[in-house]
Design a protein around this motif. Sequence first.
Motif, PDB file in Angstrom:
ATOM      1  N   SER A   1       0.814  -1.217   0.000  1.00  0.00           N
ATOM      2  CA  SER A   1       0.000   0.000   0.000  1.00  0.00           C
ATOM      3  C   SER A   1       0.849   1.270   0.000  1.00  0.00           C
ATOM      4  O   SER A   1       0.330   2.354  -0.265  1.00  0.00           O
ATOM      5  N   ARG A   2       2.131   1.150   0.287  1.00  0.00           N
ATOM      6  CA  ARG A   2       2.980   2.332   0.344  1.00  0.00           C
ATOM      7  C   ARG A   2       4.015   2.416  -0.778  1.00  0.00           C
ATOM      8  O   ARG A   2       4.439   3.499  -1.151  1.00  0.00           O
ATOM      9  N   LEU A   3       4.421   1.262  -1.322  1.00  0.00           N
ATOM     10  CA  LEU A   3       5.510   1.263  -2.297  1.00  0.00           C
ATOM     11  C   LEU A   3       5.210   0.552  -3.615  1.00  0.00           C
ATOM     12  O   LEU A   3       5.845   0.852  -4.618  1.00  0.00           O
ATOM     13  N   VAL A   4       4.287  -0.397  -3.613  1.00  0.00           N
ATOM     14  CA  VAL A   4       4.069  -1.191  -4.822  1.00  0.00           C
ATOM     15  C   VAL A   4       2.956  -0.612  -5.687  1.00  0.00           C
ATOM     16  O   VAL A   4       3.167  -0.271  -6.840  1.00  0.00           O
ATOM     17  N   PHE A   5       1.772  -0.513  -5.137  1.00  0.00           N
ATOM     18  CA  PHE A   5       0.607  -0.064  -5.897  1.00  0.00           C
ATOM     19  C   PHE A   5       0.271   1.377  -5.526  1.00  0.00           C
ATOM     20  O   PHE A   5      -0.859   1.711  -5.198  1.00  0.00           O
ATOM     21  N   VAL A   6       1.253   2.241  -5.597  1.00  0.00           N
ATOM     22  CA  VAL A   6       1.125   3.626  -5.157  1.00  0.00           C
ATOM     23  C   VAL A   6      -0.028   4.334  -5.871  1.00  0.00           C
ATOM     24  O   VAL A   6      -0.845   5.006  -5.241  1.00  0.00           O
ATOM     25  N   GLU A   7      -0.101   4.173  -7.190  1.00  0.00           N
ATOM     26  CA  GLU A   7      -1.118   4.892  -7.950  1.00  0.00           C
ATOM     27  C   GLU A   7      -2.536   4.410  -7.650  1.00  0.00           C
ATOM     28  O   GLU A   7      -3.489   5.147  -7.842  1.00  0.00           O
ATOM     29  N   GLY A   8      -2.698   3.188  -7.156  1.00  0.00           N
ATOM     30  CA  GLY A   8      -4.033   2.673  -6.860  1.00  0.00           C
ATOM     31  C   GLY A   8      -4.382   2.689  -5.388  1.00  0.00           C
ATOM     32  O   GLY A   8      -5.502   2.352  -5.008  1.00  0.00           O
ATOM     33  N   ALA A   9      -3.440   3.071  -4.540  1.00  0.00           N
ATOM     34  CA  ALA A   9      -3.676   3.041  -3.096  1.00  0.00           C
ATOM     35  C   ALA A   9      -4.596   4.183  -2.672  1.00  0.00           C
ATOM     36  O   ALA A   9      -4.441   5.311  -3.105  1.00  0.00           O
ATOM     37  N   ARG A  10      -5.555   3.842  -1.847  1.00  0.00           N
ATOM     38  CA  ARG A  10      -6.437   4.856  -1.268  1.00  0.00           C
ATOM     39  C   ARG A  10      -5.811   5.301   0.047  1.00  0.00           C
ATOM     40  O   ARG A  10      -5.184   4.514   0.742  1.00  0.00           O
ATOM     41  N   THR A  11      -5.984   6.554   0.391  1.00  0.00           N
ATOM     42  CA  THR A  11      -5.271   7.078   1.559  1.00  0.00           C
ATOM     43  C   THR A  11      -6.156   7.373   2.756  1.00  0.00           C
ATOM     44  O   THR A  11      -5.647   7.545   3.856  1.00  0.00           O
ATOM     45  N   ALA A  12      -7.464   7.452   2.574  1.00  0.00           N
ATOM     46  CA  ALA A  12      -8.310   7.819   3.717  1.00  0.00           C
ATOM     47  C   ALA A  12      -9.748   7.364   3.502  1.00  0.00           C
ATOM     48  O   ALA A  12     -10.152   7.005   2.392  1.00  0.00           O
ATOM     49  N   GLY A  13     -10.486   7.412   4.580  1.00  0.00           N
ATOM     50  CA  GLY A  13     -11.919   7.192   4.530  1.00  0.00           C
ATOM     51  C   GLY A  13     -12.326   5.766   4.211  1.00  0.00           C
ATOM     52  O   GLY A  13     -11.569   4.813   4.366  1.00  0.00           O
ATOM     53  N   MET A  14     -13.564   5.660   3.747  1.00  0.00           N
ATOM     54  CA  MET A  14     -14.129   4.349   3.459  1.00  0.00           C
ATOM     55  C   MET A  14     -13.435   3.658   2.278  1.00  0.00           C
ATOM     56  O   MET A  14     -13.409   2.431   2.217  1.00  0.00           O
ATOM     57  N   ASP A  15     -12.882   4.447   1.364  1.00  0.00           N
ATOM     58  CA  ASP A  15     -12.126   3.832   0.262  1.00  0.00           C
ATOM     59  C   ASP A  15     -10.937   3.049   0.796  1.00  0.00           C
ATOM     60  O   ASP A  15     -10.632   1.957   0.318  1.00  0.00           O
ATOM     61  N   ARG A  16     -10.252   3.597   1.794  1.00  0.00           N
ATOM     62  CA  ARG A  16      -9.095   2.912   2.406  1.00  0.00           C
ATOM     63  C   ARG A  16      -9.567   1.664   3.160  1.00  0.00           C
ATOM     64  O   ARG A  16      -8.952   0.608   3.063  1.00  0.00           O
ATOM     65  N   VAL A  17     -10.669   1.786   3.881  1.00  0.00           N
ATOM     66  CA  VAL A  17     -11.223   0.649   4.628  1.00  0.00           C
ATOM     67  C   VAL A  17     -11.615  -0.465   3.651  1.00  0.00           C
ATOM     68  O   VAL A  17     -11.317  -1.639   3.878  1.00  0.00           O
ATOM     69  N   ARG A  18     -12.282  -0.083   2.565  1.00  0.00           N
ATOM     70  CA  ARG A  18     -12.692  -1.065   1.551  1.00  0.00           C
ATOM     71  C   ARG A  18     -11.464  -1.739   0.951  1.00  0.00           C
ATOM     72  O   ARG A  18     -11.442  -2.951   0.762  1.00  0.00           O
ATOM     73  N   GLN A  19     -10.430  -0.955   0.663  1.00  0.00           N
ATOM     74  CA  GLN A  19      -9.224  -1.516   0.072  1.00  0.00           C
ATOM     75  C   GLN A  19      -8.544  -2.493   1.032  1.00  0.00           C
ATOM     76  O   GLN A  19      -8.064  -3.546   0.611  1.00  0.00           O
ATOM     77  N   LYS A  20      -8.499  -2.152   2.298  1.00  0.00           N
ATOM     78  CA  LYS A  20      -7.927  -3.075   3.285  1.00  0.00           C
ATOM     79  C   LYS A  20      -8.717  -4.379   3.319  1.00  0.00           C
ATOM     80  O   LYS A  20      -8.144  -5.467   3.423  1.00  0.00           O
TER      81      LYS A  20
END
Length: 139
Positions: free
Chosen positions: A65-84
Amino acid sequence: MALPLPAFAQKLMQVTFLRYVAASAIALVGDVGLFNLFLLAGWLPAAAAAASYGAGIVIHWLISSRLVFVEGARTAGMDRVRQKGLFLGSAFVGLGLTVAIVWAGDSAGLDANLAKLVAIGVSFVATYVLRKTLVFAAD
């Protein structure tokens, strides 16, 4: 201060798959190290595979989430929760494959590390495809 990478190394690090391979290698060191530690402690191979894979999941999430898929990583909110959640789901697919393959190998009398090696290859491909196309898909 970090040393600058040569131009060819910078180009290679721009390739998502190569970053994923590096992240996987780091997570794998933790996974296999713990796997063997658990085996030495007398754990059943399938249980050792499950527990060590869990540690690898945490390591892989942090790097992915920090180094590999940088362009697709969500950083906050429900998008980040969904991604996790999606990342965890992909990890459960890999975990299921790993435990099943190690269990089957152990049941067939194969060395636990050989069965784990097969599981690593199968799990690697499955989780990469899921993470690239689903978990970290850029909008």
